[in-house]
Design a protein around this motif. Structure first.
Motif, mmCIF file in Angstrom:
data_model
loop_
_atom_site.group_PDB
_atom_site.id
_atom_site.type_symbol
_atom_site.label_atom_id
_atom_site.label_comp_id
_atom_site.label_asym_id
_atom_site.label_seq_id
_atom_site.Cartn_x
_atom_site.Cartn_y
_atom_site.Cartn_z
ATOM 1 N N ILE A 1 0.828 -0.675 0.207
ATOM 2 C CA ILE A 1 0.172 -0.136 -0.031
ATOM 3 C C ILE A 1 0.734 1.044 0.225
ATOM 4 O O ILE A 1 1.923 0.882 1.680
ATOM 5 C CB ILE A 1 -1.196 0.189 0.959
ATOM 6 N N ALA B 1 -5.417 7.738 5.763
ATOM 7 C CA ALA B 1 -4.722 6.786 5.652
ATOM 8 C C ALA B 1 -4.409 5.389 5.988
ATOM 9 O O ALA B 1 -4.950 4.467 6.436
ATOM 10 C CB ALA B 1 -3.785 7.628 4.930
ATOM 11 N N ALA C 1 -5.376 1.734 5.013
ATOM 12 C CA ALA C 1 -4.883 0.484 5.591
ATOM 13 C C ALA C 1 -5.550 -0.335 6.418
ATOM 14 O O ALA C 1 -5.614 -1.980 5.946
ATOM 15 C CB ALA C 1 -3.721 1.404 6.097
ATOM 16 N N GLU D 1 1.383 9.159 4.592
ATOM 17 C CA GLU D 1 2.346 7.914 5.291
ATOM 18 C C GLU D 1 2.584 7.326 6.701
ATOM 19 O O GLU D 1 2.693 6.340 6.810
ATOM 20 C CB GLU D 1 3.857 8.421 4.538
ATOM 21 N N LEU E 1 -1.134 5.174 7.195
ATOM 22 C CA LEU E 1 -0.555 3.941 6.400
ATOM 23 C C LEU E 1 0.125 3.088 7.633
ATOM 24 O O LEU E 1 0.210 2.139 7.361
ATOM 25 C CB LEU E 1 0.146 4.427 4.927
ATOM 26 N N ARG F 1 -1.479 0.289 8.868
ATOM 27 C CA ARG F 1 -0.347 -1.557 8.607
ATOM 28 C C ARG F 1 0.019 -2.260 9.533
ATOM 29 O O ARG F 1 -0.097 -3.709 9.714
ATOM 30 C CB ARG F 1 0.456 -1.530 7.678
#
Ligand code: BES
Ligand code: ZN
Ligand code: ZN
Length: 497
Positions: A3, A123, A127, A167, A170, A174
């Motif tokens: 991703i 984000a 994720a 980011e 994410l 994650r």
């Protein structure tokens, strides 16, 4: 599954599928959807007019080869009313889109957040939602169709200046999504593939890989420490019990700072023991270790996210079997704390092993406790599979903190009453305490009160996840089977220090 954040305009992005979402308010063709409508020469307006595109929650509108876009497919997911839209909705939207497209053989997709949604939280939600949705219970299928997989997601709708926030989200999403799937993988294992010993080995391997301190107490150490309540459950079968202890310590621990104790029930199979369960549906009792697996998953996430609080995870693990040496109704056991317990029903075993787990967590220094357990069938009657049952001690502020984390993490939890009157139900006649209530009803509350007796004055919250740890039916955003519920809440709780 990869991703990444992309900042290129979605209209000119080549992809197997471009995904975004549509709100239900009035005309669904607004904002970014209007731009897409113009690029597609009014196609979306026509669909809205014909009633095929309404924005109703999780409605799927799939358009093949949309003229004017570089994408092979455009998938518009209904997002419901804009004022009700939140991270939980985005998690379901991204998860549903992933499962929808995966089942149709798509491998790579672009997920574009709507205007105003290019944030860290969004984000993270995409994720988490995508990674959780990608989980399948097909580990033991030998004929699985390996070609059905989503290999990459490009998260679009972010500008260059929004990229860093995206980011960060994410990366956090994650870790949390993968830790949730790690827990779900453990929960899925049948009892012949996951004994207490194997669970401990897997927890130890994870902890070592993640750089966490870990100690596994074997049956001898458990006996030395006089964990009589855990041993009483384990004596019914040949598999030895384990007490799993994983510790996370922050870089600069402050003396006198709170220490979070996470205790999880891990009965790798619950037959009920001598108070044996009916055979119908008994196979599901492999998930009676979901509380423990969830706590182990939380530790996996915390190792990477590095909260500013010490966390001690204690997972008592055993089978509950009706062997020749099994404890029998009426037996009296002495817990590690010294309290005596009259075991009136051997199927109320979760609270027995948690009694020693909670006591041991306190002894190790926990100042604030949360336990998670598939504790009672009664919580399924009360709250079905919608809400986790929350039970708190005298410190309502601590319960409120856990509930606030649940809200922030988008996990539904509901606080249940814990009046002193319920405590009377478990007062012992021949021992200090009995393991089931003598009154009628309130089975989840008397179960919680039993654990509370061992938490004592330490702030404590009990999460009964019997109804929520297992999805009996697949949802569009989550496969049938283990859910990993409570993990996100507890990660959020630790991160809030
Ligand atoms: N593991 C069960 C609870 C459970 C039931 C989990 C359904 C998931 C789905 C627990 O050990 C148990 O058997 N509890 C008994 C308690 C009773 C004997 C007081 C129950 O709920 O029937
Ligand atoms: Zn039981
Ligand atoms: Zn059980």
């Amino acid at each position: 599954m990869q991703i990444t954040i992309g900042t290129q305009p979605f209209a000119t992005t080549e992809t197997e599928a471009l995904v975004t979402y549509v709100f239900e308010n009035g005309d669904p063709v607004q904002g970014r959807i209007s731009e897409m409508d113009q690029l597609t020469s009014g196609l979306l307006k026509r669909l809205a007019k014909s009633g095929e595109l309404t924005g109703k929650t999780l409605e799927m509108t799939l358009i093949h080869a949309p003229a004017g876009l570089k994408a092979a497919r455009l998938l518009l997911v209904g997002a419901g009313k804009r004022e009700k839209f939140d991270a939980a909705a985005l998690r379901k939207i991204s998860g549903s889109a992933l499962r929808y497209l995966k089942s149709r053989g798509v491998h790579n997709l672009v997920f574009a957040v709507r205007e105003g949604n290019a944030t860290e939280d969004s984000a993270q939600a995409v994720a988490e939602g995508s990674i959780a949705a990608d989980f399948e219970s097909d580990k033991y299928k030998t004929d699985k169709k390996n070609d059905k997989s989503i290999d990459s997601i490009l998260l679009a709708g972010f500008s260059e200046s929004e990229r860093a926030a995206g980011e960060r989200g994410l990366a956090r999403g994650r870790v949390i999504g993968e830790s949730q799937n790690f827990a779900r993988d453990l929960i899925n294992e049948p009892s012949n593939k996951l004994t207490p010993k194997i669970l401990a080995e897997k927890a130890e391997a994870m902890a070592k890989l993640a750089g966490l301190a870990v100690e596994i107490l074997d049956e001898k150490k458990i006996a030395d420490l006089k964990m009589g309540a855990l041993l009483s459950v384990a004596q019914g079968g040949p598999e030895p019990p384990r007490m799993i202890v994983i510790t996370y310590a922050p870089a600069n621990p402050k003396p006198g700072a709170p220490v979070l104790g996470l205790v999880g029930k891990a009965v790798t199979f619950d037959t009920g023991g001598i108070s044996i369960k009916p055979s119908e549906g008994m196979e599901k009792m492999k998930y009676d270790m979901a509380g423990g697996a969830t706590m182990i998953g939380v530790m996996r996430a915390l190792a990477a996210l590095k909260p500013n609080v010490k966390v001690i995870c204690v997972v008592p693990s055993t089978e509950n079997m009706p062997g020749g040496k099994a404890q029998k109704p009426g037996d009296i056991q002495t817990a590690m704390s010294g309290k005596t317990i009259e075991v009136l029903n051997t199927d109320a075993e979760g609270r027995l092993i948690l009694a020693d787990g909670v006591h041991y967590a306190k002894q190790l220094g926990a100042t604030h406790l949360v336990d998670a357990a598939t504790l009672t069938g009664a919580i399924v009657v009360a709250l079905a599979s919608i809400n986790v049952g929350v039970f708190g001690g005298a410190d309502q502020a601590w319960t409120d903190k856990v509930l606030a984390s649940a809200k922030a993490a988008g996990e539904k939890m509901w606080q249940m009453p814990m009046d002193d009157e319920y405590r009377e139900y478990i007062k012992g006649t021949v021992a200090d305490i009995q393991n089931i209530g003598s009154g009628k009803g309130g089975g989840s509350i008397t179960g919680a009160w039993f654990i509370r007796e061992f938490a004592g004055d330490t702030p404590w919250v009990h999460l009964d996840i019997a109804g929520t740890a297992w999805n009996d039916d697949a949802k569009s955003w989550l496969a049938k089977g283990p859910t990993g519920v409570a993990l996100r809440t507890l990660v959020h709780l630790a991160m809030s220090y």
